[in-house]
Design a protein around this motif. Structure first.
Motif, PDB file in Angstrom:
ATOM      1  N   ASN A 244       0.828  -1.225   0.000  1.00 23.26           N
ATOM      2  CA  ASN A 244       0.000   0.000   0.000  1.00 23.26           C
ATOM      3  C   ASN A 244       0.859   1.271   0.000  1.00 23.26           C
ATOM      4  N   GLY A 264      -7.853   3.220   1.140  1.00 26.09           N
ATOM      5  CA  GLY A 264      -8.408   3.403   2.479  1.00 26.09           C
ATOM      6  C   GLY A 264      -8.789   4.856   2.726  1.00 26.09           C
ATOM      7  N   ARG A 333       1.673  -4.589   5.868  1.00 23.79           N
ATOM      8  CA  ARG A 333       1.109  -3.375   5.258  1.00 23.79           C
ATOM      9  C   ARG A 333       1.573  -2.144   6.021  1.00 23.79           C
ATOM     10  N   VAL A 335       1.226   1.077   8.018  1.00 26.71           N
ATOM     11  CA  VAL A 335       0.147   1.571   8.895  1.00 26.71           C
ATOM     12  C   VAL A 335       0.455   2.962   9.454  1.00 26.71           C
ATOM     13  N   GLU A 366      -0.654   8.190  11.174  1.00 25.84           N
ATOM     14  CA  GLU A 366      -1.318   6.950  10.721  1.00 25.84           C
ATOM     15  C   GLU A 366      -1.595   7.018   9.232  1.00 25.84           C
ATOM     16  N   THR A 368      -3.422   4.646   5.764  1.00 23.80           N
ATOM     17  CA  THR A 368      -3.930   3.429   5.118  1.00 23.80           C
ATOM     18  C   THR A 368      -3.263   3.253   3.757  1.00 23.80           C
TER      19      THR A 368
END
Ligand SMILES: Cc1cc2nc3c(=O)[nH]c(=O)nc-3n(C[C@H](O)[C@H](O)[C@H](O)COP(=O)(O)OP(=O)(O)OC[C@H]3O[C@@H](n4cnc5c(N)ncnc54)[C@H](O)[C@@H]3O)c2cc1C
Length: 553
Positions: A244, A264, A333, A335, A366, A368
């Motif tokens: 990602n 996300g 992934r 994060v 943070e 996504t």
């Protein structure tokens, strides 16, 4: 709106009538390059377009005829006026002398109107003359550089084949720049007009892999390489191998194809150029909360100011003076991203202040998805022989590489702009034509730039600049074109704001100020003849000329 302030020829008594000389100098009309054209990488004859539209009636033309003529003139050098009227960051306007009065002429908006006019009227690009050549030319890459080269060769009668790796032509115009800035029907229509000249397009054909440079050189008399810079540059921080974490160009490519890209609801974009801003605004349109991280301040951001403004008004948060140090993964992934605050230090090679990390200032955000849009570089697979080491493709002023018969231009020589790619594609086509026809290649030269002090700002009527409207944020759908065009009336008024820097616009000032009647009016467009035998060297004509066209020699 009249173009100039109304002036009546004053009755001036000829102080020196009878031959008394005031000075040995005599007026000479000397054309200069206007700053707009001087700063346009493609050397667009902006002044000529503006004056043609502004003075349509005086030339005995309707507005429609004047616009059609402007379109024909513009497309001699640029087959993409409606595209450039939307995406060009218009360095021409930055240098417009009218800036010192009430703001530069809205050149880019006028270009867009002319381009859209051409599309609405279904105007066709035409060949230069009836010549048909037999030498086949290959163009690699259907971005603006390759398509410009193909256009210029096709209009000179050459059979041209364009090899494009992607399913559709356009390069970054299609796979980089989002639809809300450049509607695809505009791009498609301007590309189709080039293909209509007989250019053959082979999509889904990756040269260097599906056909080698050697094979192209054997089959074609010349090859133009316009492969752009499609590969995103890595951040070079730990953790960026997560699925990602995307490069700006890869992310925009997938989004612009209309394919699903899972990002996300919390996206971090890194970078300060057009790619970063486009990636941030596209992420916002996909429903994410977006934070853009840039290591310098807003003043140093290379992206177009109005695009930064657009991102901010759509709710993109920008963290200035911050850079990533690590991407933290959980279960394979990304994060979170760890970043560090920066401060500005001494200027670096680019002349911009160097960002220096502030020890102990790390912070975490943070995420996504993370989009690294710091820069891009060419993928030279199959074209390695054209460059060495870290250098990109090197060419001479006409686009010739050191490999016989191979030319290059656009982003694969240096990251640039659409207008630069178009001009380099054109130069290469002119060079290929000259070589194949055995005619000497002459480096184009322009008259010197007119200096700002030669322009009599007060002479021109005050006229405010027309700004383009923007669709309100609340009404923007992912594909809504945000920037609107000017109306025809506004375009004509903008054209009338052009001060015709460095070239006669038939304002009659010299004729009016000359007490000895040295100036003889010629038919419209041919300006004046000067009867030097009557002149006493008073210099009034040169001093009064508002656009800096007359010199005393
Ligand atoms: C996101 C983004 C936004 C931008 N916004 C602006 C803007 O607003 N205004 C502006 O002036 N400039 C902008 N630019 C820069 C501008 O798009 C480029 O300078 C310009 O497109 C360069 O043109 P080019 O033809 O050299 O390359 P590209 O447009 O990159 O086209 C190269 C083409 O070659 C094809 N190709 C590559 N390798 C091969 C191969 N081996 N075989 C066959 N085909 C191949 C590619 O698929 C591509 O179609 C932007 C760039 C990006 C990335």
């Amino acid at each position: 709106m009249a173009l100039f302030k109304d002036v009546k020829k004053p009755v001036i008594k000829a102080a020196s009538a009878g031959g008394a000389q005031i000075s040995p100098f005599r007026p000479r009309y000397i054309e200069k390059t206007a700053p707009c054209a001087g700063h346009c990488p493609n050397g667009t004859e902006i002044r000529e377009l503006m004056v043609g539209i502004a003075q349509a009636e005086a030339f005995g033309r309707t507005s429609e005829q004047a616009l059609e003529l402007a379109w024909k003139r513009l497309t001699e050098r640029n087959p993409f006026p409606a595209v450039c009227g939307r995406v060009c960051p218009h360095p021409c306007e930055e240098s417009c002398n009218r800036s010192a009065k009430e703001g530069p002429v809205a050149i880019n908006a006028v270009e867009r109107f002319i381009g859209d006019f051409g599309l609405a009227k279904n105007l066709k690009l035409s060949k230069l003359n009836g010549a048909t050549q037999t030498e086949k030319v290959a163009v690699v890459g259907a971005g603006p550089a390759g398509l410009s080269c193909a256009y210029q060769l096709a209009r000179r009668g050459y059979p041209v084949t364009v090899f494009e790796g992607f399913p559709q032509p356009g390069g970054m115009l299609r796979y980089g720049i989002p639809k809300y800035r450049l509607p695809r029907e505009v791009l498609d229509a301007e590309i189709q007009r080039i293909l209509d000249l007989g250019v053959e397009l082979k999509c889904d054909c990756m040269a260097g892999r599906d056909i080698s440079l050697g094979e192209l050189r054997q089959e074609y008399r010349a090859v133009f390489v316009g492969i752009g810079a499609q590969k995103g540059i890595k951040l070079r921080v730990p953790g960026e191998d997560a699925p990602n974490v995307f490069s700006g160009t890869d992310f925009l490519n997938v989004a612009n194809r209309g394919e699903t890209v899972e990002i996300g609801n919390k996206v971090i974009v890194i970078g300060g150029g057009d790619t970063a801003i486009d990636a941030a605004r596209v992420s916002k349109r996909l429903g994410a909360e977006v934070t853009l991280l840039y290591r310098r301040t807003r003043a140093e951001m290379p992206a177009v100011a109005s695009e930064i403004e657009g991102a901010l008004e759509e709710g993109v948060k920008i963290e200035f003076l911050a850079a990533p140090v690590e991407i933290i993964q959980e279960n394979g992934r990304a994060v979170r991203m760890r970043s560090i605050r920066m401060q500005l230090g001494e200027p670096d090679k680019s002349g911009r202040p160097r960002p220096v990390p502030i020890p102990g200032s790390e912070f975490e955000t943070e995420a996504t998805a993370i989009i690294a849009a710091i820069s891009q570089e060419p993928d030279f697979l199959g074209f390695d022989s054209l460059h060495s080491g870290k250098d990109w493709i090197k060419t001479d002023d006409f686009g010739a590489t050191t490999t016989e018969g191979v030319y290059a231009g656009g982003d694969d020589t240096e990251l640039g702009l659409v207008t630069i790619a178009i001009s380099q594609g054109r130069f290469a086509a002119e060079a290929i034509d000259a070589r194949l026809r055995g005619i000497p290649l002459v480096k184009p030269s322009s008259p010197p730039l007119v200096s700002q002090d030669k322009i009599k700002l007060d002479w021109y009527k005050t006229a405010l600049r027309h700004e383009r409207a923007h669709v309100p944020v609340a009404e923007r759908t992912p594909d809504t074109e945000i920037e609107q065009g000017l109306t025809e009336a506004e375009v004509i008024e903008e054209a009338k704001r052009c001060m015709s820097c460095g070239m006669c616009m038939d304002c009659e000032t010299c004729w009016m100020y000359c007490s000895l009647n040295c100036f003889v009016k010629l038919p419209k467009g041919e300006h004046y003849r000067v009867k030097l035998e009557l002149c006493n060297g008073c210099k009034k004509c040169a001093e009064a000329c508002p656009c800096g066209y007359i010199e005393m020699i």
